[in-house]
Design a protein around this motif. Structure first.
Motif, PDB file in Angstrom:
ATOM      1  N   PRO A  38       0.811  -1.227   0.000  1.00 27.23           N
ATOM      2  CA  PRO A  38       0.000   0.000   0.000  1.00 27.23           C
ATOM      3  C   PRO A  38       0.842   1.274   0.000  1.00 27.23           C
ATOM      4  N   LEU A  39       1.911   1.294   0.800  1.00 27.82           N
ATOM      5  CA  LEU A  39       2.786   2.462   0.830  1.00 27.82           C
ATOM      6  C   LEU A  39       3.597   2.576  -0.450  1.00 27.82           C
ATOM      7  N   LEU A  40       4.195   1.482  -0.889  1.00 30.71           N
ATOM      8  CA  LEU A  40       5.090   1.549  -2.040  1.00 30.71           C
ATOM      9  C   LEU A  40       4.348   1.770  -3.349  1.00 30.71           C
ATOM     10  N   ARG A  41       3.141   1.296  -3.433  1.00 34.63           N
ATOM     11  CA  ARG A  41       2.325   1.596  -4.624  1.00 34.63           C
ATOM     12  C   ARG A  41       2.129   3.102  -4.742  1.00 34.63           C
ATOM     13  N   GLU A  42       1.836   3.746  -3.622  1.00 31.83           N
ATOM     14  CA  GLU A  42       1.625   5.192  -3.611  1.00 31.83           C
ATOM     15  C   GLU A  42       2.923   5.950  -3.910  1.00 31.83           C
ATOM     16  N   LEU A  43       4.012   5.536  -3.266  1.00 31.56           N
ATOM     17  CA  LEU A  43       5.288   6.209  -3.492  1.00 31.56           C
ATOM     18  C   LEU A  43       5.787   6.002  -4.916  1.00 31.56           C
ATOM     19  N   ALA A  44       5.637   4.781  -5.437  1.00 36.39           N
ATOM     20  CA  ALA A  44       6.112   4.485  -6.784  1.00 36.39           C
ATOM     21  C   ALA A  44       5.366   5.293  -7.835  1.00 36.39           C
ATOM     22  N   ALA A  45       4.076   5.503  -7.623  1.00 31.04           N
ATOM     23  CA  ALA A  45       3.279   6.266  -8.584  1.00 31.04           C
ATOM     24  C   ALA A  45       3.783   7.696  -8.718  1.00 31.04           C
ATOM     25  N   ALA A  46       4.368   8.219  -7.636  1.00 30.26           N
ATOM     26  CA  ALA A  46       4.875   9.594  -7.640  1.00 30.26           C
ATOM     27  C   ALA A  46       6.377   9.660  -7.890  1.00 30.26           C
ATOM     28  N   SER A  47       7.014   8.505  -8.124  1.00 30.26           N
ATOM     29  CA  SER A  47       8.477   8.453  -8.251  1.00 30.26           C
ATOM     30  C   SER A  47       8.860   7.611  -9.457  1.00 30.26           C
ATOM     31  N   PRO A  48       8.974   8.216 -10.626  1.00 29.12           N
ATOM     32  CA  PRO A  48       9.307   7.428 -11.818  1.00 29.12           C
ATOM     33  C   PRO A  48      10.727   6.883 -11.813  1.00 29.12           C
ATOM     34  N   ARG A  49      11.625   7.497 -11.023  1.00 26.45           N
ATOM     35  CA  ARG A  49      13.012   7.019 -10.957  1.00 26.45           C
ATOM     36  C   ARG A  49      13.193   6.248  -9.651  1.00 26.45           C
ATOM     37  N   ARG A  50      13.256   4.902  -9.751  1.00 26.98           N
ATOM     38  CA  ARG A  50      13.210   4.061  -8.558  1.00 26.98           C
ATOM     39  C   ARG A  50      14.340   3.038  -8.570  1.00 26.98           C
ATOM     40  N   LEU A  51      14.862   2.765  -7.366  1.00 25.11           N
ATOM     41  CA  LEU A  51      15.916   1.772  -7.190  1.00 25.11           C
ATOM     42  C   LEU A  51      15.581   0.886  -5.998  1.00 25.11           C
ATOM     43  N   GLU A  52      15.736  -0.433  -6.169  1.00 30.33           N
ATOM     44  CA  GLU A  52      15.670  -1.354  -5.037  1.00 30.33           C
ATOM     45  C   GLU A  52      16.960  -2.174  -5.010  1.00 30.33           C
ATOM     46  N   VAL A  53      17.625  -2.143  -3.846  1.00 31.14           N
ATOM     47  CA  VAL A  53      18.917  -2.801  -3.685  1.00 31.14           C
ATOM     48  C   VAL A  53      18.714  -4.146  -2.997  1.00 31.14           C
ATOM     49  N   ALA A  54      19.286  -5.186  -3.585  1.00 32.65           N
ATOM     50  CA  ALA A  54      19.272  -6.544  -3.024  1.00 32.65           C
ATOM     51  C   ALA A  54      17.874  -7.066  -2.722  1.00 32.65           C
ATOM     52  N   PRO A  55      16.980  -7.064  -3.732  1.00 33.11           N
ATOM     53  CA  PRO A  55      15.638  -7.590  -3.475  1.00 33.11           C
ATOM     54  C   PRO A  55      15.573  -9.105  -3.447  1.00 33.11           C
ATOM     55  N   GLY A  56      16.600  -9.784  -4.009  1.00 40.13           N
ATOM     56  CA  GLY A  56      16.473 -11.222  -4.179  1.00 40.13           C
ATOM     57  C   GLY A  56      15.247 -11.519  -5.023  1.00 40.13           C
ATOM     58  N   LEU A  57      14.455 -12.495  -4.588  1.00 38.43           N
ATOM     59  CA  LEU A  57      13.192 -12.788  -5.275  1.00 38.43           C
ATOM     60  C   LEU A  57      12.000 -12.321  -4.451  1.00 38.43           C
ATOM     61  N   ARG A  58      12.229 -11.290  -3.614  1.00 41.74           N
ATOM     62  CA  ARG A  58      11.171 -10.700  -2.806  1.00 41.74           C
ATOM     63  C   ARG A  58      11.122  -9.200  -3.046  1.00 41.74           C
ATOM     64  N   PRO A  59      11.014  -8.741  -4.301  1.00 48.56           N
ATOM     65  CA  PRO A  59      11.002  -7.305  -4.565  1.00 48.56           C
ATOM     66  C   PRO A  59       9.764  -6.641  -3.958  1.00 48.56           C
ATOM     67  N   ARG A  60       9.931  -5.443  -3.486  1.00 46.26           N
ATOM     68  CA  ARG A  60       8.817  -4.691  -2.907  1.00 46.26           C
ATOM     69  C   ARG A  60       8.306  -3.595  -3.835  1.00 46.26           C
ATOM     70  N   LEU A  61       9.148  -3.157  -4.759  1.00 44.55           N
ATOM     71  CA  LEU A  61       8.743  -2.129  -5.720  1.00 44.55           C
ATOM     72  C   LEU A  61       8.208  -2.779  -6.995  1.00 44.55           C
ATOM     73  N   PRO A  62       7.382  -2.050  -7.764  1.00 41.36           N
ATOM     74  CA  PRO A  62       6.857  -2.611  -9.016  1.00 41.36           C
ATOM     75  C   PRO A  62       7.984  -3.058  -9.942  1.00 41.36           C
ATOM     76  N   LEU A  63       7.802  -4.192 -10.586  1.00 43.31           N
ATOM     77  CA  LEU A  63       8.832  -4.700 -11.485  1.00 43.31           C
ATOM     78  C   LEU A  63       9.009  -3.781 -12.685  1.00 43.31           C
ATOM     79  N   ASP A  64       7.937  -3.210 -13.166  1.00 45.71           N
ATOM     80  CA  ASP A  64       7.990  -2.331 -14.330  1.00 45.71           C
ATOM     81  C   ASP A  64       8.460  -0.941 -13.908  1.00 45.71           C
ATOM     82  N   GLY A  65       9.552  -0.495 -14.468  1.00 37.38           N
ATOM     83  CA  GLY A  65      10.019   0.858 -14.217  1.00 37.38           C
ATOM     84  C   GLY A  65      10.988   1.019 -13.073  1.00 37.38           C
ATOM     85  N   THR A  66      11.287  -0.072 -12.335  1.00 32.64           N
ATOM     86  CA  THR A  66      12.233  -0.009 -11.221  1.00 32.64           C
ATOM     87  C   THR A  66      13.573  -0.594 -11.646  1.00 32.64           C
TER      88      THR A  66
END
Length: 245
Positions: A38-66
Motif C-alpha cells: 500500500p505504501l510503495l504503490r503510492e510512493l512508486a506512482a509519484a516516483s518514476p526514478r526508482r531503485l531497489e537494492v538486493a531484493p532477491g526474489l522478494r522485490p517490494r517495488l513494481p517490477l515495471d520501471g524499477t
C-alpha cells in the motif's frame, strides 16, 4: 550472545552461499503480496526514478520501471525473465549515477555488510535531493542469536545509533513501523538453523513452499508512527526517510 566481528570477505562468502542457494530453489513473489505494497504503490506512482537494492526474489517495488541491483545471479535471472531491469552489483558500489533516483529501497541488507557507512554513503549518493529512502534493519545488539550469524548478519542496530547514522548521511527519519517475519520462538530458529545446516535442500524447500506462503498469508498491516518511538522488544523496523542534504 556477543556480536562477532566479521570481515568483508567472510560476509560475502556466507551471504553469497546462503542466498544463491535459496534463490536457486525459489520463485519470485510479486510485490503486491507484501504488507509494504500500500505504501510503495503510492510512493512508486509519484516516483518514476526508482531503485531497489538486493531484493532477491522478494522485490517490494513494481517490477515495471524499477531498477534492481542484486548480487545473486539466480535472482537476477528471474527478475529479468519477468521484464525487470536488473543489474549485478553490491550496495557498497552501486552501478548507478549520482542523484539518479527519487525512491530508494534497501530491505534487510544493511546488517549484512561490514562497511555500513560506505553502504549508506552509496545510498545517499544515488538519491536525489528530497528522495525517499525505505530501509529495514534488525534491532538491539543484545537480541543477537546464532541465527543472525548463520544468515550472514554483521550486526543489529540500537535505535538511536541507526537514526544518528542516517542523519550523518543526509537522511531525516520521518516515520517507522514494526516489520519482519522472523518467528519469535528461539526454538523454531534453532530448529531452522539445524535443518539449514544438516538438511539444507529440504529446509529451503519447506521455507519456499510452506513457511514463506504462510508468512505472507498472516502478515499484519503496517502500523506507522512518527519518528522512531519506543521499540523495546521489537526485532526489526522499517524506516521511511527523506534525503535532505
Amino acid at each position: 550472545m556477543e556480536t562477532p566481528v566479521r570481515s568483508d570477505a567472510e560476509l560475502l562468502r556466507v551471504n553469497r552461499g546462503f542466498y544463491e542457494a535459496l534463490w536457486a530453489q525459489a520463485r519470485l513473489v510479486d510485490p503486491e503480496r507484501f504488507n509494504t505494497w500500500p505504501l510503495l504503490r503510492e510512493l512508486a506512482a509519484a516516483s518514476p526514478r526508482r531503485l531497489e537494492v538486493a531484493p532477491g526474489l522478494r522485490p517490494r517495488l513494481p517490477l515495471d520501471g524499477t531498477c534492481f541491483v542484486d548480487l545473486s545471479h539466480a535472482a537476477l535471472r528471474q527478475l529479468r525473465a519477468r521484464g525487470a531491469k536488473a543489474t549485478h552489483g553490491m550496495i557498497g558500489a552501486l552501478p548507478c549515477g549520482d542523484a539518479q533516483f527519487d525512491l530508494v529501497c534497501a530491505f534487510d541488507i544493511l546488517e549484512h555488510v561490514a562497511d555500513d557507512e560506505g553502504a549508506l554513503n552509496e545510498l545517499a549518493r544515488v538519491a536525489a535531493p528530497g528522495a525517499t529512502l525505505l530501509l529495514s534493519v534488525p534491532l538491539h545488539a543484545d537480541a543477537w542469536t546464532a541465527f543472525d550469524e548463520f544468515v550472514g548478519h554483521c550486526r543489529r542496530y540500537e535505535p538511536g545509533a541507526i537514526e544518528t547514522k542516517l542523519a550523518a548521511h543526509g537522511f531525516a527519519l520521518e516515520r517507522s513501523a514494526i516489520y519482519g517475519m522472523q518467528p519469535k520462538s528461539s526454538r523454531l530458529l534453532d530448529l531452522g538453523q539445524w535443518f539449514l545446516t544438516h538438511r539444507r535442500e529440504r529446509a529451503m524447500w519447506w521455507y519456499n513452499h510452506v513457511f514463506m506462503p504462510l508468512g505472507l498469508r498472516f502478515q499484519k498491516p503496517l502500523q506507522w508512527r512518527d519518528g522512531l518511538p519506543e521499540v523495546a522488544g521489537v526485532d526489526e523496523v522499517l524506516l521511511v526517510c527523506r534525503r535532505i542534504a
